[in-house]
Scaffold this motif. Sequence first.
Motif, PDB file in Angstrom:
ATOM      1  N   ALA A 228      16.734 -34.240   3.695  1.00 15.59           N
ATOM      2  CA  ALA A 228      15.929 -33.094   4.117  1.00 15.59           C
ATOM      3  C   ALA A 228      16.439 -31.810   3.441  1.00 15.59           C
ATOM      4  O   ALA A 228      15.649 -30.957   3.028  1.00 15.59           O
ATOM      5  CB  ALA A 228      15.966 -32.951   5.633  1.00 15.59           C
ATOM      6  N   ILE A 229      17.755 -31.685   3.324  1.00  7.59           N
ATOM      7  CA  ILE A 229      18.334 -30.544   2.603  1.00  7.59           C
ATOM      8  C   ILE A 229      17.903 -30.578   1.139  1.00  7.59           C
ATOM      9  O   ILE A 229      17.526 -29.556   0.555  1.00  7.59           O
ATOM     10  CB  ILE A 229      19.870 -30.552   2.717  1.00  7.59           C
ATOM     11  N   ARG A 230      17.914 -31.767   0.540  1.00  8.35           N
ATOM     12  CA  ARG A 230      17.486 -31.899  -0.854  1.00  8.35           C
ATOM     13  C   ARG A 230      16.006 -31.532  -1.012  1.00  8.35           C
ATOM     14  O   ARG A 230      15.613 -30.893  -1.986  1.00  8.35           O
ATOM     15  CB  ARG A 230      17.728 -33.333  -1.341  1.00  8.35           C
ATOM     16  N   ALA A 231      15.182 -31.937  -0.055  1.00 11.35           N
ATOM     17  CA  ALA A 231      13.755 -31.603  -0.106  1.00 11.35           C
ATOM     18  C   ALA A 231      13.554 -30.090  -0.029  1.00 11.35           C
ATOM     19  O   ALA A 231      12.727 -29.515  -0.760  1.00 11.35           O
ATOM     20  CB  ALA A 231      13.013 -32.299   1.034  1.00 11.35           C
ATOM     21  N   THR A 232      14.311 -29.431   0.846  1.00  9.37           N
ATOM     22  CA  THR A 232      14.188 -27.983   1.008  1.00  9.37           C
ATOM     23  C   THR A 232      14.728 -27.250  -0.213  1.00  9.37           C
ATOM     24  O   THR A 232      14.162 -26.243  -0.659  1.00  9.37           O
ATOM     25  CB  THR A 232      14.929 -27.527   2.283  1.00  9.37           C
ATOM     26  N   ARG A 233      15.838 -27.764  -0.767  1.00 13.56           N
ATOM     27  CA  ARG A 233      16.391 -27.167  -1.990  1.00 13.56           C
ATOM     28  C   ARG A 233      15.395 -27.278  -3.146  1.00 13.56           C
ATOM     29  O   ARG A 233      15.218 -26.328  -3.919  1.00 13.56           O
ATOM     30  CB  ARG A 233      17.689 -27.878  -2.372  1.00 13.56           C
ATOM     31  N   LEU A 234      14.741 -28.422  -3.268  1.00 11.34           N
ATOM     32  CA  LEU A 234      13.763 -28.591  -4.348  1.00 11.34           C
ATOM     33  C   LEU A 234      12.597 -27.635  -4.161  1.00 11.34           C
ATOM     34  O   LEU A 234      12.132 -27.014  -5.132  1.00 11.34           O
ATOM     35  CB  LEU A 234      13.268 -30.034  -4.390  1.00 11.34           C
ATOM     36  N   ALA A 235      12.113 -27.492  -2.927  1.00 15.27           N
ATOM     37  CA  ALA A 235      11.011 -26.558  -2.666  1.00 15.27           C
ATOM     38  C   ALA A 235      11.415 -25.132  -3.032  1.00 15.27           C
ATOM     39  O   ALA A 235      10.618 -24.360  -3.584  1.00 15.27           O
ATOM     40  CB  ALA A 235      10.588 -26.637  -1.201  1.00 15.27           C
ATOM     41  N   TYR A 236      12.665 -24.774  -2.723  1.00 17.38           N
ATOM     42  CA  TYR A 236      13.164 -23.439  -3.081  1.00 17.38           C
ATOM     43  C   TYR A 236      13.192 -23.269  -4.599  1.00 17.38           C
ATOM     44  O   TYR A 236      12.735 -22.247  -5.134  1.00 17.38           O
ATOM     45  CB  TYR A 236      14.561 -23.237  -2.497  1.00 17.38           C
ATOM     46  N   LEU A 237      13.721 -24.258  -5.316  1.00 18.32           N
ATOM     47  CA  LEU A 237      13.804 -24.175  -6.771  1.00 18.32           C
ATOM     48  C   LEU A 237      12.417 -24.134  -7.408  1.00 18.32           C
ATOM     49  O   LEU A 237      12.203 -23.436  -8.406  1.00 18.32           O
ATOM     50  CB  LEU A 237      14.595 -25.366  -7.316  1.00 18.32           C
ATOM     51  N   GLN A 238      11.476 -24.863  -6.827  1.00 16.72           N
ATOM     52  CA  GLN A 238      10.100 -24.840  -7.338  1.00 16.72           C
ATOM     53  C   GLN A 238       9.492 -23.448  -7.180  1.00 16.72           C
ATOM     54  O   GLN A 238       8.747 -22.991  -8.054  1.00 16.72           O
ATOM     55  CB  GLN A 238       9.256 -25.886  -6.600  1.00 16.72           C
ATOM     56  N   ARG A 239       9.808 -22.793  -6.089  1.00 13.71           N
ATOM     57  CA  ARG A 239       9.296 -21.431  -5.885  1.00 13.71           C
ATOM     58  C   ARG A 239       9.944 -20.450  -6.866  1.00 13.71           C
ATOM     59  O   ARG A 239       9.273 -19.564  -7.414  1.00 13.71           O
ATOM     60  CB  ARG A 239       9.582 -20.973  -4.455  1.00 13.71           C
ATOM     61  N   GLU A 240      11.249 -20.604  -7.088  1.00 13.39           N
ATOM     62  CA  GLU A 240      11.967 -19.685  -7.962  1.00 13.39           C
ATOM     63  C   GLU A 240      11.664 -19.934  -9.438  1.00 13.39           C
ATOM     64  O   GLU A 240      11.747 -19.013 -10.250  1.00 13.39           O
ATOM     65  CB  GLU A 240      13.478 -19.816  -7.717  1.00 13.39           C
ATOM     66  N   HIS A 241      11.335 -21.164  -9.794  1.00 12.57           N
ATOM     67  CA  HIS A 241      11.087 -21.527 -11.195  1.00 12.57           C
ATOM     68  C   HIS A 241       9.754 -22.290 -11.305  1.00 12.57           C
ATOM     69  O   HIS A 241       9.736 -23.493 -11.550  1.00 12.57           O
ATOM     70  CB  HIS A 241      12.231 -22.381 -11.732  1.00 12.57           C
ATOM     71  N   PRO A 242       8.648 -21.604 -11.097  1.00 10.27           N
ATOM     72  CA  PRO A 242       7.341 -22.281 -11.031  1.00 10.27           C
ATOM     73  C   PRO A 242       6.919 -22.953 -12.331  1.00 10.27           C
ATOM     74  O   PRO A 242       6.072 -23.859 -12.300  1.00 10.27           O
ATOM     75  CB  PRO A 242       6.380 -21.134 -10.662  1.00 10.27           C
ATOM     76  N   THR A 243       7.470 -22.562 -13.457  1.00  9.50           N
ATOM     77  CA  THR A 243       7.063 -23.156 -14.737  1.00  9.50           C
ATOM     78  C   THR A 243       7.962 -24.310 -15.168  1.00  9.50           C
ATOM     79  O   THR A 243       7.694 -24.953 -16.177  1.00  9.50           O
ATOM     80  CB  THR A 243       7.058 -22.086 -15.845  1.00  9.50           C
ATOM     81  N   VAL A 244       9.042 -24.552 -14.424  1.00 11.13           N
ATOM     82  CA  VAL A 244       9.989 -25.614 -14.783  1.00 11.13           C
ATOM     83  C   VAL A 244       9.551 -26.924 -14.140  1.00 11.13           C
ATOM     84  O   VAL A 244       9.190 -26.958 -12.960  1.00 11.13           O
ATOM     85  CB  VAL A 244      11.419 -25.254 -14.341  1.00 11.13           C
ATOM     86  N   HIS A 245       9.576 -28.012 -14.898  1.00 11.36           N
ATOM     87  CA  HIS A 245       9.178 -29.319 -14.382  1.00 11.36           C
ATOM     88  C   HIS A 245      10.221 -29.845 -13.391  1.00 11.36           C
ATOM     89  O   HIS A 245      11.416 -29.578 -13.524  1.00 11.36           O
ATOM     90  CB  HIS A 245       9.010 -30.320 -15.526  1.00 11.36           C
ATOM     91  N   ASP A 246       9.743 -30.647 -12.434  1.00 14.63           N
ATOM     92  CA  ASP A 246      10.631 -31.200 -11.409  1.00 14.63           C
ATOM     93  C   ASP A 246      11.769 -32.004 -12.018  1.00 14.63           C
ATOM     94  O   ASP A 246      12.893 -31.999 -11.499  1.00 14.63           O
ATOM     95  CB  ASP A 246       9.829 -32.098 -10.449  1.00 14.63           C
ATOM     96  N   ILE A 247      11.503 -32.700 -13.107  1.00 12.26           N
ATOM     97  CA  ILE A 247      12.534 -33.539 -13.714  1.00 12.26           C
ATOM     98  C   ILE A 247      13.737 -32.702 -14.155  1.00 12.26           C
ATOM     99  O   ILE A 247      14.873 -33.197 -14.198  1.00 12.26           O
ATOM    100  CB  ILE A 247      11.949 -34.335 -14.907  1.00 12.26           C
ATOM    101  N   ASP A 248      13.517 -31.421 -14.452  1.00 10.90           N
ATOM    102  CA  ASP A 248      14.614 -30.531 -14.835  1.00 10.90           C
ATOM    103  C   ASP A 248      15.243 -29.844 -13.622  1.00 10.90           C
ATOM    104  O   ASP A 248      16.372 -29.343 -13.709  1.00 10.90           O
ATOM    105  CB  ASP A 248      14.106 -29.471 -15.817  1.00 10.90           C
ATOM    106  N   LEU A 249      14.528 -29.813 -12.507  1.00 12.96           N
ATOM    107  CA  LEU A 249      15.055 -29.197 -11.292  1.00 12.96           C
ATOM    108  C   LEU A 249      15.888 -30.167 -10.459  1.00 12.96           C
ATOM    109  O   LEU A 249      16.814 -29.744  -9.756  1.00 12.96           O
ATOM    110  CB  LEU A 249      13.911 -28.650 -10.436  1.00 12.96           C
ATOM    111  N   ILE A 250      15.561 -31.444 -10.529  1.00 11.13           N
ATOM    112  CA  ILE A 250      16.230 -32.454  -9.698  1.00 11.13           C
ATOM    113  C   ILE A 250      17.752 -32.403  -9.836  1.00 11.13           C
ATOM    114  O   ILE A 250      18.474 -32.434  -8.827  1.00 11.13           O
ATOM    115  CB  ILE A 250      15.711 -33.873 -10.021  1.00 11.13           C
ATOM    116  N   PRO A 251      18.321 -32.323 -11.072  1.00 11.75           N
ATOM    117  CA  PRO A 251      19.790 -32.285 -11.174  1.00 11.75           C
ATOM    118  C   PRO A 251      20.423 -31.067 -10.514  1.00 11.75           C
ATOM    119  O   PRO A 251      21.631 -31.065 -10.261  1.00 11.75           O
ATOM    120  CB  PRO A 251      20.024 -32.256 -12.700  1.00 11.75           C
TER     121      PRO A 251
END
Length: 402
Positions: A228-251
């Motif tokens: 759940a923390i990972r899901a929330t962290r990913l949502a935060y990163l997606q908001r902060e970096h809307p043009t970056v693909h998820d595959i680059d945000l996951i690490p």
Amino acid sequence: MASLERNKKILLDLVKQPGNNFCADCGAPEPDWASYTLGIFVCLNCSGIHRDLPAVSRVKSIRLDFWDDSLVEFMREKGNSAAKAIYEKDVPSFFYRPHQKDCVILKDQWIRAKYERREFTGDDNYFKQAYSSGLFESTLWKKGKDKKQFLKRTFVLSQKDFTLRYFVREDSKVPKAVISMKDLNAIFQPEKIGHAHGLQISYLQEERTRNLFVYHENGQIIVSWFNAIRATRLAYLQREHPTVHDIDLIPQISRSSLKEGYMEKTGPMQWEPFKKRWFTLSSMDRKLLYFKTPLDATEVGAVFIGTESHEYSVREGPCRSMRGSRWRCGITLQTPGRQFVFMCEQEQEQKEWLEAFRQIIAQPMTRQDYISKILLTVVRERERERKREGERERGYAVPSKD
């Protein structure tokens, strides 16, 4: 006997095929066990977890156990790739897939989630929605600030404002702490915490790392918290970096230390006595943090590690006992502003630390690394200035402890 040898040869040939040549659950190479009800090849460690799920999985050794013709034919028809297409059809991108060296609870809950609860077959979205729902709340055992005992605390994870809060009492209206997802990191540390379900949550507070150590008696609950923390962290990163693909945000969601352990260190003048400290080195933010003990809530200090072109280097230090040091295997870390001398107890530890330092120094710096270095420098200079002001007020100089 001919059938026994023939079936063993077939299984040994099957386990060499692409997909089957790595454990279906943790990716360990050369698995030599198999679930003859799921049709997958697994390693010895994962086979032990499968034994605890007799209703869905039964295992045999492909080398030592007897295999009927029908079971061998079943394994030939199935295999890891076919099982993955079913049981890992719809794994959320944020969900952590354990590796060979991960702790038991991560592997256990990954296996149970796949085959027992069938969370990722796509038939039921309940679990996916639960991990990434707007609010995630539970009571966890948290290590006390000054004492060794763990105390029950209520934790609330919110995806609405990207925060993690915890409360001292269940009826508390005001949280003890509000932690932003910006720099939050969560990793399992069962050996350090002394509990099989031990989870370490770290975050920055005024550019200093703070640690929370928590666990829950129920393995499913603590791993659900982790994801759940990972899901929330990913949502935060997606908001902060809307043009970056998820595959680059996951690490970037969560990170493990490149190296952890005790070393001894001396002060900036190198005539100060050596003191034993617990060090953690992260390749993600290029920081060497040190603490008095592994379970300290706050770091004693931090060292940013840049590249060779920025005048950072590491080498074997004095391989002898220095003043105040009980250990003999030295390391010298050179930075633009200071030379750090560390001592390791064993030569193997010295080699591992040297390799870890060199790995980071050889790693090109990113834009975020430059920002992190500047922030750390500013904060440390402020701290030194406050210390100097305090010394002037008292009318004497206090020698540096670290």
